[in-house]
Motif scaffolding. Structure first.
Motif, short mmCIF file in Angstrom:
data_model
loop_
_atom_site.label_atom_id
_atom_site.label_comp_id
_atom_site.label_asym_id
_atom_site.label_seq_id
_atom_site.Cartn_x
_atom_site.Cartn_y
_atom_site.Cartn_z
N THR A 97 0.83 -1.21 0.00
CA THR A 97 0.00 0.00 0.00
C THR A 97 0.86 1.25 0.00
OG1 THR A 97 -0.23 -0.04 2.42
CG2 THR A 97 -1.92 -1.18 1.13
N SER A 98 1.93 1.25 0.81
CA SER A 98 2.86 2.39 0.79
C SER A 98 3.52 2.51 -0.58
CB SER A 98 3.94 2.20 1.86
OG SER A 98 3.37 2.21 3.15
N THR A 99 3.87 1.35 -1.15
CA THR A 99 4.49 1.33 -2.48
C THR A 99 3.57 1.94 -3.52
OG1 THR A 99 5.73 -0.67 -1.92
CG2 THR A 99 5.46 -0.17 -4.26
N ARG A 100 2.33 1.51 -3.55
CA ARG A 100 1.38 2.00 -4.55
C ARG A 100 1.14 3.49 -4.41
NH1 ARG A 100 -3.60 0.22 -4.26
NH2 ARG A 100 -4.03 0.36 -6.48
N THR A 101 1.10 3.97 -3.17
CA THR A 101 0.88 5.39 -2.94
C THR A 101 2.05 6.22 -3.46
OG1 THR A 101 -0.45 4.90 -0.97
CG2 THR A 101 0.38 7.15 -1.21
N LEU A 102 3.26 5.83 -3.09
CA LEU A 102 4.45 6.58 -3.52
C LEU A 102 4.61 6.58 -5.04
CD1 LEU A 102 7.00 5.36 -0.82
CD2 LEU A 102 5.95 7.63 -0.98
N GLU A 103 4.45 5.42 -5.65
CA GLU A 103 4.62 5.34 -7.10
C GLU A 103 3.47 6.05 -7.83
OE1 GLU A 103 7.35 4.34 -8.48
OE2 GLU A 103 8.29 3.52 -6.67
N SER A 104 2.29 6.05 -7.23
CA SER A 104 1.15 6.77 -7.83
C SER A 104 1.39 8.27 -7.84
CB SER A 104 -0.14 6.46 -7.06
OG SER A 104 -0.52 5.12 -7.20
N ILE A 105 1.88 8.79 -6.72
CA ILE A 105 2.14 10.23 -6.63
C ILE A 105 3.23 10.63 -7.63
CG2 ILE A 105 3.05 12.06 -5.14
CD1 ILE A 105 1.66 10.62 -2.79
N TYR A 106 4.28 9.82 -7.72
CA TYR A 106 5.35 10.14 -8.67
C TYR A 106 4.83 10.11 -10.10
CZ TYR A 106 9.96 10.47 -10.75
OH TYR A 106 11.06 10.90 -11.47
N LYS A 107 4.01 9.12 -10.41
CA LYS A 107 3.46 9.00 -11.76
C LYS A 107 2.57 10.20 -12.10
CE LYS A 107 0.74 5.87 -14.69
NZ LYS A 107 -0.05 4.60 -14.72
N LYS A 108 1.84 10.67 -11.11
CA LYS A 108 0.91 11.79 -11.30
C LYS A 108 1.63 13.13 -11.33
CE LYS A 108 -2.89 14.12 -8.83
NZ LYS A 108 -3.74 14.05 -7.60
N CYS A 109 2.60 13.34 -10.43
CA CYS A 109 3.21 14.65 -10.22
C CYS A 109 4.63 14.78 -10.77
CB CYS A 109 3.23 14.99 -8.73
SG CYS A 109 1.61 14.89 -7.92
N GLY A 110 5.26 13.65 -11.10
CA GLY A 110 6.63 13.68 -11.56
C GLY A 110 7.64 13.81 -10.44
N LYS A 111 7.16 13.79 -9.22
CA LYS A 111 8.00 13.88 -8.03
C LYS A 111 7.15 13.53 -6.82
CE LYS A 111 7.07 18.83 -7.48
NZ LYS A 111 7.67 20.18 -7.32
N ILE A 112 7.80 13.39 -5.66
CA ILE A 112 7.06 13.17 -4.42
C ILE A 112 6.72 14.53 -3.82
CG2 ILE A 112 7.18 12.27 -2.06
CD1 ILE A 112 6.76 10.15 -4.20
N GLN A 113 5.45 14.77 -3.60
CA GLN A 113 5.00 16.03 -3.02
C GLN A 113 3.70 15.79 -2.27
OE1 GLN A 113 4.40 18.33 -6.69
NE2 GLN A 113 2.19 18.05 -6.47
#
Length: 340
Positions: free
Chosen positions: A254-270
Motif C-alpha cells: 500500500t505504501s508502495t502503490r501510494t508513492l509510485e502513484s504520486i510520482y506518476k501523477k506529479c513527476g516527483k514526491i510532493q
C-alpha cells in the motif's frame, strides 16, 4: 503475460490463523532482488538491514469495524452489510449478503439507532446505501461493527488490536496494511535511534487488494481504486532522504502503490491526495522505492505481481518455494520478506 505464471502451491496448514506471540518475532526472509540470494532471519533483525539516513515509509491507516449484522424489518431474514468506502453524507458503498434480498428501496436494521436503505446497485453488484442514525456514526459503528478478518482466517482473534499496526491513526480501511503488523513501538524507537527517518502516509485499504486476478491476461485486469493522502511534512522527509542519496524503504504494497502513484501523477514526491488504481506488474519501472518490506501473498494476486515487478517473477517465486519448504507462515498474520 498470463495470470497462471504467478501461481504457486501452498499447503493449507501454512496459512497463518493467528499472529505470533510478539509482533517482531515473526520470521523474515531477506531477498536480494538482483541475485536472488536468500537469508532467513526474524523480523527484529530488520534493523540490521537499515542504514542511517534511510527513510522508512509506513501506511498509518486504521481498520474500521466494517462488518455489520442486521435484519430486514418484519422479516426473519439476517443481512450482513460490509462497508467498503465512505461516499459522504451518510452514503457508503457496501457488500451485502444475501444480495438478492436487498434491492433498491430495501431497508436493513442493525439496532434502534442504526439502519440503512439501498439507494443504488452498481454493475459489480455492490450496493450504495444511505445510513440513518442518531448520534455519531463512528461511535455507533464501534459498538455494533466487527473488525473484518480475511476469509482465509477462521480462528477468532482475541485481541482486535493485533489486526492494527501500532502506528495506526486514520480510520478508513477494511483490511490492515499487513506488512506493518510486525513492528513494535520498541523496535521503531530503536530504528529511529539508529538514524533512520520515519515517514507516514495514509492509504485506505479496500477488499480488492486481496482478490485474485480472474482474467487470463494480466493486462486485462482492472484495479480497484483506493484513497490516499501524503502531507507536506512527510513528503519533505521522503524527499530529503531521496535527494541525499539514501534509500526509501516502503512498508507494504500500500505504501508502495501510494508513492509510485504520486510520482506518476506529479513527476516527483510532493503533498498530494486522491484516488489511485495503479496496477504494478512486471515491466513497471519503479521511480521511488529502493527496498520493500512485505508479507507472503495469495497466488495470482495483484500483490505478488507487484512484488515480482520489484525483483523478478523467477526470483520471487523461488523465494516463495523456499518459504513453503521451510514452513514459513503465509498471508496476513504470516511471516515477512525484506527485499533489497
Amino acid at each position: 503475460m498470463n495470470t497462471e505464471e504467478f501461481d504457486y502451491d501452498l499447503p493449507k496448514e501454512l496459512i497463518a490463523q493467528h499472529p505470533t506471540d510478539r509482533r517482531d518475532y515473526s520470521r523474515m526472509m531477506v531477498v536480494n532482488r538482483k541475485t536472488g540470494d536468500l537469508e532467513k532471519k526474524h523480523f527484529y533483525d530488520i534493523i540490521d538491514y537499515l542504514n542511517p539516513g534511510d527513510c522508512l515509509v509506513m501506511n498509518d491507516t486504521r481498520v474500521i469495524p466494517a462488518r455489520l449484522f442486521g435484519h430486514r424489518p418484519q422479516k426473519d431474514e439476517k443481512i450482513e452489510v460490509f462497508l467498503l468506502s465512505d461516499i459522504g453524507e451518510g452514503k457508503w458503498e457496501v457488500l451485502v449478503r444475501p444480495g438478492k434480498k436487498m434491492r433498491v428501496g430495501s431497508i436493513c436494521e442493525f439496532s434502534d439507532e442504526l439502519s440503512c436503505e439501498v439507494i443504488d446497485i452498481k454493475e459489480d453488484g455492490n450496493r450504495i446505501v444511505q445510513f440513518k442514525y442518531e448520534g455519531i456514526f463512528e461511535e455507533i459503528l464501534d459498538r455494533l461493527g466487527n473488525v473484518p478478518l480475511p476469509p482465509y482466517i477462521s480462528e477468532k482473534l482475541e485481541d482486535k488490536e493485533r489486526y492494527q499496526t501500532v502506528y495506526s491513526k486514520h480510520r478508513g480501511s477494511v483490511a490492515a496494511p499487513t506488512a506493518g503488523l510486525h513492528f513494535t513501538k520498541e523496535l521503531l524507537e530503536k530504528i529511529e535511534k539508529k538514524g533512520i527517518k520515519l515517514a507516514f502516509l495514509t492509504l485506505n485499504v479496500g477488499l480488492g487488494t486481496f482478490r485474485p486476478v480472474s482474467v487470463d491476461d494480466v493486462k486485462d485486469h482492472k484495479m480497484h481504486s483506493e484513497f490516499y493522502v501524503l502531507d507536506k511534512k512527510n513528503a519533505q522527509i521522503i524527499n530529503e532522504a531521496k535527494n541525499s542519496g539514501h534509500r526509501i524503504i516502503a512498508t507494504g504494497t500500500t505504501s508502495t502503490r501510494t508513492l509510485e502513484s504520486i510520482y506518476k501523477k506529479c513527476g516527483k514526491i510532493q503533498e498530494d491526495s486522491g484516488w489511485t488504481d495503479i496496477f504494478i506488474y512486471p515491466g513497471f519501472k519503479y521511480e521511488v522505492i529502493d527496498c520493500l518490506i512485505t508479507n507472503f501473498h495469495l497466488p495470482k494476486s495483484t500483490l505478488i505481481m507487484l512484488v515480482s515487478a520489484f525483483s523478478s517473477k523467477e526470483i520471487i517465486l523461488n523465494a516463495y518455494k523456499e518459504a513453503v519448504k521451510d514452513r514459513f507462515r503465509f498471508y496476513s498474520f504470516g511471516d515477512s520478506m525484506f527485499i533489497y
